[in-house]
Design a protein around this motif. Structure first.
Motif, PDB file in Angstrom:
ATOM      1  N   GLU A  20      48.935 -10.155  16.687  1.00 29.20           N
ATOM      2  CA  GLU A  20      49.745 -11.281  17.144  1.00 29.20           C
ATOM      3  C   GLU A  20      51.099 -10.768  17.601  1.00 29.20           C
ATOM      4  OE1 GLU A  20      50.181 -14.266  14.106  1.00 29.20           O
ATOM      5  OE2 GLU A  20      48.238 -13.733  13.268  1.00 29.20           O
ATOM      6  N   PRO A  21      51.526 -11.084  18.825  1.00 28.58           N
ATOM      7  CA  PRO A  21      52.870 -10.708  19.248  1.00 28.58           C
ATOM      8  C   PRO A  21      53.902 -11.539  18.492  1.00 28.58           C
ATOM      9  CG  PRO A  21      51.813 -12.031  20.935  1.00 28.58           C
ATOM     10  CD  PRO A  21      50.794 -11.793  19.857  1.00 28.58           C
ATOM     11  N   LEU A  22      55.044 -10.930  18.220  1.00 28.47           N
ATOM     12  CA  LEU A  22      56.111 -11.610  17.490  1.00 28.47           C
ATOM     13  C   LEU A  22      57.396 -11.586  18.303  1.00 28.47           C
ATOM     14  CD1 LEU A  22      55.510  -9.963  14.002  1.00 28.47           C
ATOM     15  CD2 LEU A  22      54.733 -12.212  14.750  1.00 28.47           C
ATOM     16  N   VAL A  23      58.231 -12.584  18.097  1.00 25.84           N
ATOM     17  CA  VAL A  23      59.519 -12.651  18.782  1.00 25.84           C
ATOM     18  C   VAL A  23      60.597 -11.989  17.939  1.00 25.84           C
ATOM     19  CG1 VAL A  23      61.275 -14.202  19.714  1.00 25.84           C
ATOM     20  CG2 VAL A  23      58.857 -14.735  20.013  1.00 25.84           C
ATOM     21  N   THR A  24      60.491 -12.111  16.625  1.00 20.39           N
ATOM     22  CA  THR A  24      61.475 -11.527  15.716  1.00 20.39           C
ATOM     23  C   THR A  24      60.763 -10.910  14.525  1.00 20.39           C
ATOM     24  OG1 THR A  24      63.348 -12.014  14.262  1.00 20.39           O
ATOM     25  CG2 THR A  24      61.798 -13.787  14.643  1.00 20.39           C
ATOM     26  N   TRP A  25      61.332  -9.877  13.952  1.00 24.00           N
ATOM     27  CA  TRP A  25      60.698  -9.229  12.798  1.00 24.00           C
ATOM     28  C   TRP A  25      60.652 -10.165  11.598  1.00 24.00           C
ATOM     29  CZ3 TRP A  25      62.807  -8.535   8.033  1.00 24.00           C
ATOM     30  CH2 TRP A  25      64.190  -8.684   7.930  1.00 24.00           C
ATOM     31  N   ARG A  26      61.537 -11.142  11.552  1.00 25.08           N
ATOM     32  CA  ARG A  26      61.556 -12.078  10.417  1.00 25.08           C
ATOM     33  C   ARG A  26      60.283 -12.921  10.342  1.00 25.08           C
ATOM     34  NH1 ARG A  26      66.824 -11.762  12.166  1.00 25.08           N
ATOM     35  NH2 ARG A  26      68.304 -11.155  10.574  1.00 25.08           N
ATOM     36  N   ALA A  27      59.572 -13.041  11.458  1.00 22.32           N
ATOM     37  CA  ALA A  27      58.315 -13.785  11.473  1.00 22.32           C
ATOM     38  C   ALA A  27      57.160 -12.935  10.941  1.00 22.32           C
ATOM     39  CB  ALA A  27      58.004 -14.240  12.890  1.00 22.32           C
ATOM     40  N   ALA A  28      57.411 -11.664  10.709  1.00 27.10           N
ATOM     41  CA  ALA A  28      56.361 -10.738  10.278  1.00 27.10           C
ATOM     42  C   ALA A  28      56.249 -10.690   8.766  1.00 27.10           C
ATOM     43  CB  ALA A  28      56.674  -9.330  10.807  1.00 27.10           C
ATOM     44  N   ALA A  42      59.158  -4.426  21.414  1.00 32.92           N
ATOM     45  CA  ALA A  42      57.856  -5.040  21.153  1.00 32.92           C
ATOM     46  C   ALA A  42      57.609  -5.088  19.651  1.00 32.92           C
ATOM     47  CB  ALA A  42      56.747  -4.255  21.842  1.00 32.92           C
ATOM     48  N   LEU A  43      57.117  -6.214  19.192  1.00 29.17           N
ATOM     49  CA  LEU A  43      56.788  -6.405  17.779  1.00 29.17           C
ATOM     50  C   LEU A  43      55.438  -7.117  17.697  1.00 29.17           C
ATOM     51  CD1 LEU A  43      60.186  -7.949  16.627  1.00 29.17           C
ATOM     52  CD2 LEU A  43      59.486  -5.569  16.351  1.00 29.17           C
ATOM     53  N   CYS A  44      54.592  -6.715  16.766  1.00 28.73           N
ATOM     54  CA  CYS A  44      53.367  -7.457  16.530  1.00 28.73           C
ATOM     55  C   CYS A  44      52.868  -7.195  15.121  1.00 28.73           C
ATOM     56  CB  CYS A  44      52.284  -7.142  17.561  1.00 28.73           C
ATOM     57  SG  CYS A  44      51.603  -5.501  17.481  1.00 28.73           S
ATOM     58  N   PHE A  58      52.543  -4.295  10.243  1.00 28.50           N
ATOM     59  CA  PHE A  58      53.600  -4.693  11.171  1.00 28.50           C
ATOM     60  C   PHE A  58      53.892  -3.513  12.085  1.00 28.50           C
ATOM     61  CE2 PHE A  58      58.312  -4.692  11.858  1.00 28.50           C
ATOM     62  CZ  PHE A  58      58.342  -5.713  12.784  1.00 28.50           C
ATOM     63  N   PHE A  59      53.763  -3.708  13.402  1.00 32.32           N
ATOM     64  CA  PHE A  59      54.027  -2.660  14.392  1.00 32.32           C
ATOM     65  C   PHE A  59      55.331  -2.969  15.101  1.00 32.32           C
ATOM     66  CE2 PHE A  59      49.461  -3.198  14.118  1.00 32.32           C
ATOM     67  CZ  PHE A  59      49.029  -1.910  13.910  1.00 32.32           C
ATOM     68  N   ARG A  60      56.054  -1.918  15.451  1.00 29.59           N
ATOM     69  CA  ARG A  60      57.288  -2.111  16.194  1.00 29.59           C
ATOM     70  C   ARG A  60      57.471  -1.001  17.209  1.00 29.59           C
ATOM     71  NH1 ARG A  60      59.368   2.511  15.462  1.00 29.59           N
ATOM     72  NH2 ARG A  60      59.836   3.262  13.403  1.00 29.59           N
ATOM     73  N   GLU A  61      58.134  -1.359  18.296  1.00 24.54           N
ATOM     74  CA  GLU A  61      58.526  -0.384  19.297  1.00 24.54           C
ATOM     75  C   GLU A  61      59.987  -0.624  19.599  1.00 24.54           C
ATOM     76  OE1 GLU A  61      56.162   0.916  22.911  1.00 24.54           O
ATOM     77  OE2 GLU A  61      57.652  -0.406  23.810  1.00 24.54           O
ATOM     78  N   LYS A  62      60.779   0.426  19.537  1.00 24.27           N
ATOM     79  CA  LYS A  62      62.200   0.342  19.864  1.00 24.27           C
ATOM     80  C   LYS A  62      62.473   1.326  20.983  1.00 24.27           C
ATOM     81  CE  LYS A  62      65.107  -0.538  16.587  1.00 24.27           C
ATOM     82  NZ  LYS A  62      66.024  -0.316  15.482  1.00 24.27           N
ATOM     83  N   SER A  63      63.523   1.080  21.734  1.00 19.13           N
ATOM     84  CA  SER A  63      63.885   1.961  22.831  1.00 19.13           C
ATOM     85  C   SER A  63      65.375   2.271  22.749  1.00 19.13           C
ATOM     86  CB  SER A  63      63.560   1.299  24.167  1.00 19.13           C
ATOM     87  OG  SER A  63      63.901   2.153  25.229  1.00 19.13           O
ATOM     88  N   SER A  64      65.681   3.541  22.896  1.00 23.66           N
ATOM     89  CA  SER A  64      67.072   3.985  22.909  1.00 23.66           C
ATOM     90  C   SER A  64      67.231   5.000  24.033  1.00 23.66           C
ATOM     91  CB  SER A  64      67.439   4.622  21.565  1.00 23.66           C
ATOM     92  OG  SER A  64      68.767   5.072  21.581  1.00 23.66           O
ATOM     93  N   HIS A  65      68.083   4.698  24.980  1.00 28.32           N
ATOM     94  CA  HIS A  65      68.333   5.570  26.130  1.00 28.32           C
ATOM     95  C   HIS A  65      67.041   5.867  26.887  1.00 28.32           C
ATOM     96  CE1 HIS A  65      72.373   6.035  24.621  1.00 28.32           C
ATOM     97  NE2 HIS A  65      71.891   6.457  23.459  1.00 28.32           N
ATOM     98  N   GLY A  66      66.156   4.858  26.975  1.00 27.15           N
ATOM     99  CA  GLY A  66      64.912   5.008  27.715  1.00 27.15           C
ATOM    100  C   GLY A  66      63.801   5.730  26.965  1.00 27.15           C
ATOM    101  N   LEU A  67      64.043   6.149  25.738  1.00 23.46           N
ATOM    102  CA  LEU A  67      63.027   6.842  24.957  1.00 23.46           C
ATOM    103  C   LEU A  67      62.413   5.899  23.923  1.00 23.46           C
ATOM    104  CD1 LEU A  67      65.003  10.148  24.315  1.00 23.46           C
ATOM    105  CD2 LEU A  67      63.214   9.751  26.017  1.00 23.46           C
ATOM    106  N   PRO A  68      61.080   5.742  23.936  1.00 16.24           N
ATOM    107  CA  PRO A  68      60.449   4.832  22.974  1.00 16.24           C
ATOM    108  C   PRO A  68      60.354   5.443  21.583  1.00 16.24           C
ATOM    109  CG  PRO A  68      58.782   5.846  24.339  1.00 16.24           C
ATOM    110  CD  PRO A  68      60.120   6.310  24.860  1.00 16.24           C
ATOM    111  N   ASN A  69      60.455   4.609  20.595  1.00 16.60           N
ATOM    112  CA  ASN A  69      60.299   4.997  19.192  1.00 16.60           C
ATOM    113  C   ASN A  69      59.344   3.982  18.588  1.00 16.60           C
ATOM    114  OD1 ASN A  69      60.478   5.526  16.489  1.00 16.60           O
ATOM    115  ND2 ASN A  69      62.677   5.235  16.337  1.00 16.60           N
ATOM    116  N   ARG A  70      58.126   4.408  18.268  1.00 13.32           N
ATOM    117  CA  ARG A  70      57.095   3.495  17.794  1.00 13.32           C
ATOM    118  C   ARG A  70      56.765   3.792  16.344  1.00 13.32           C
ATOM    119  NH1 ARG A  70      54.901   5.457  22.954  1.00 13.32           N
ATOM    120  NH2 ARG A  70      55.416   3.885  24.481  1.00 13.32           N
TER     121      ARG A  70
END
Length: 77
Positions: A20-28, A42-44, A58-70
């Motif tokens: 399920e895609p999530l809008v905020t981590w608090r919903a996870a 991206a959060l799901c 709970f999966f998350r993807e973050k981006s910093s300076h164009g580099l993904p961190n999953r």
């Protein structure tokens, strides 16, 4: 969305149909916010089956300076 980012050893146990895609981590099911540099892109959440039963993931993807961190974390219960 996350099928290519989930470690292979976890893929067999995680039902990708139930993601399920999530809008905020608090919903996870996560107890804490994702840490580290960057912004969440991206959060799901899904379920995985273990010898002890079903468990939330709970999966998350973050981006910093164009580099993904999953990453992912398992949830209690």
């Amino acid at each position: 969305m996350f099928s290519r980012t989930v470690p292979t050893r976890c893929l067999a146990a995680i039902s990708l149909d139930g993601l399920e895609p999530l809008v905020t981590w608090r919903a996870a099911c996560a107890e804490r916010a994702p840490t580290g540099p960057g912004n969440a892109t991206a959060l799901c959440q899904g379920e995985r089956t273990t010898a002890k039963g079903e468990q939330g993931v709970f999966f998350r993807e973050k981006s910093s300076h164009g580099l993904p961190n999953r990453g992912y974390s398992t949830c209690r219960g």
